[in-house]
Design a protein around this motif. Sequence first.
Motif, mmCIF file in Angstrom:
data_model
loop_
_atom_site.group_PDB
_atom_site.id
_atom_site.type_symbol
_atom_site.label_atom_id
_atom_site.label_comp_id
_atom_site.label_asym_id
_atom_site.label_seq_id
_atom_site.Cartn_x
_atom_site.Cartn_y
_atom_site.Cartn_z
ATOM 1 N N VAL A 284 0.839 -1.208 0.000
ATOM 2 C CA VAL A 284 0.000 0.000 0.000
ATOM 3 C C VAL A 284 0.864 1.244 0.000
ATOM 4 C CG1 VAL A 284 -1.628 1.333 1.402
ATOM 5 C CG2 VAL A 284 -1.986 -1.122 1.070
ATOM 6 N N TYR A 285 1.960 1.246 0.795
ATOM 7 C CA TYR A 285 2.824 2.424 0.845
ATOM 8 C C TYR A 285 3.536 2.643 -0.484
ATOM 9 C CZ TYR A 285 6.745 5.408 2.089
ATOM 10 O OH TYR A 285 7.656 6.407 2.114
ATOM 11 N N ARG A 286 4.036 1.511 -1.060
ATOM 12 C CA ARG A 286 4.817 1.636 -2.270
ATOM 13 C C ARG A 286 3.939 1.884 -3.507
ATOM 14 N NH1 ARG A 286 8.764 -3.220 -3.144
ATOM 15 N NH2 ARG A 286 9.591 -2.295 -1.223
ATOM 16 N N VAL A 288 0.453 2.779 -3.572
ATOM 17 C CA VAL A 288 -0.656 3.735 -3.462
ATOM 18 C C VAL A 288 -0.190 5.057 -2.876
ATOM 19 C CG1 VAL A 288 -2.941 4.135 -2.474
ATOM 20 C CG2 VAL A 288 -2.312 1.843 -3.246
ATOM 21 N N LEU A 289 0.368 4.992 -1.660
ATOM 22 C CA LEU A 289 0.683 6.237 -0.962
ATOM 23 C C LEU A 289 1.829 6.991 -1.619
ATOM 24 C CD1 LEU A 289 0.374 5.047 2.743
ATOM 25 C CD2 LEU A 289 -1.323 6.208 1.335
ATOM 26 N N THR A 290 2.853 6.275 -2.099
ATOM 27 C CA THR A 290 3.980 6.973 -2.720
ATOM 28 C C THR A 290 3.579 7.700 -4.000
ATOM 29 O OG1 THR A 290 5.532 5.393 -1.750
ATOM 30 C CG2 THR A 290 6.299 6.668 -3.622
ATOM 31 N N VAL A 292 0.547 8.749 -4.859
ATOM 32 C CA VAL A 292 -0.349 9.843 -4.452
ATOM 33 C C VAL A 292 0.457 10.971 -3.833
ATOM 34 C CG1 VAL A 292 -2.211 10.455 -2.879
ATOM 35 C CG2 VAL A 292 -2.341 8.335 -4.191
ATOM 36 N N GLY A 293 1.438 10.633 -3.029
ATOM 37 C CA GLY A 293 2.272 11.676 -2.434
ATOM 38 C C GLY A 293 3.059 12.438 -3.476
#
Length: 370
Positions: A284-286, A288-290, A292-293
Motif C-alpha cells: 500500500v505504501y509503495r 498507493v501512498l507513494t 499519491v504523495g
Amino acid sequence: MELREPPPEQSQPEGCLVVAVRLPVRIVVLVLVVPVRMVWDVLVAAGRLLRDTVLRPFGRALLWLGRAVFVWPCVGLWRYVVVPAGRALAWLAAVLVGVPAVWLYRWVLTPVGRALARLARGAGAVLAWVYARVLSPVGHGLAWLLTGVGAVLAALGAGTYTAVAWLARHLLVVPARWLYTWVLAPAGRAVAWCVRGLGWLLGLLVTGAGLALYRTARVLLVLPALALWRWVLAPVGRFLTVVAREVGDALGHAWRIAGRISRAVGRALGTLFRWIFVEPARWVYRSVLTPVGHVVRDAVLRPVADGVRAVGRAGREALATARATVRQARAEARRMLFGGPGRPLPADRREPPGAAARSLGNSTTALTKD
C-alpha cells in the motif's frame, strides 16, 4: 617429528537396561520440555523488548536525573565553595599560625635552646669535675676500707664454717643416703614391679574383651551391612545412576530440540505476520501512498511553495522600496528645516616645510641684520 593423533576413545558397550530406559525417557521429557522451552523463549523475547524499550531508557533517565540532582551539585559545591574556602583557610592558617610559629621558633625558641644547651654543657663539666676530684677518691677509699673489714671477718669465720659443715654431713647427709639406698629404693622397685604386673593383667583383660566385642560387632553389624551394600544398595544405586544420567541427557537433547522447534514456530509466526500485515502495508505504501504523495507534491505543494516564495519576494521588494522612500523623505525634510550640509574646507595635506639652514648670508641674529 610427526605428531601422531591420539587413538579414538572406544565407547563402552551399553547394556539392555540403558537402551530400554533411554527411548521412553527421551520421549516423555521431550513432550514435557517443548512447552517449557517455548514459554521460556517467549519470556526471553519479551524481556529483551522490555529491556530495550522501557528499562534502558528509564535507566538512562534515572542516571541523568541522579547526575543532575546529586553529582553536578556536589561537583559545583566542591569546585566553587569547598576548594576556594579550603584555599582561603590554608592562607589564613599560613598567615596566622605558620608565620608566627616560624618567627617564634627562629627568634625565641632557638636562642633559648642554645642558652640551655650551653648551661647544660657547663653543668656537665662541673659534675664531671666533682665526680673525678671528689666522689671517685672517696669511693676508692671506702672500697679499700670495706675490703679490709671483709678479709678480717673471713679469717674469723673459716674455722666455724668447717665445724658446721662436718656436723651437717654426719648428722644429715650420711643417714639420708643410707635411708634412700636400703629402704626407699627397694620399696620403689617393688611398687613399680607390682604396678607393671597389674598393668599387664589389665591390658590382657582389655585386649580379650575388645577382641570379643570386635568379633560380635563384625558378625552382627559389619557383615549384614556389607551384604546390604553389595546386594541391595549398590545395584539400586547403579540403576538410579543410569536413570539420572539418561534423564539428564534426555533433558539436554529435549532442550536443544525444543529450541529448534520454538525457533521454527517463531519464524513461522514471523513469516505469517509479515505476509498478513507487513507486506500489505508495504505494498500500500509503495503502490498507493507513494504515487499519491508524488502527485500531491508535484501538483499542489510545489506550486503553493513557489507562490509563497514569490509573494515573500514581492513583499520584501515592497518593504525595501518603502524603506528607501521613507529614508529619502526624511533627508528632504531635514534639508528643508536645517539646511544642507556645508562644504568641507580643503585640507592642506602637504608636509610642512623645514626650517632653513643657517648661512653667512642669511643670519637671524641682531648683530648681523641689515
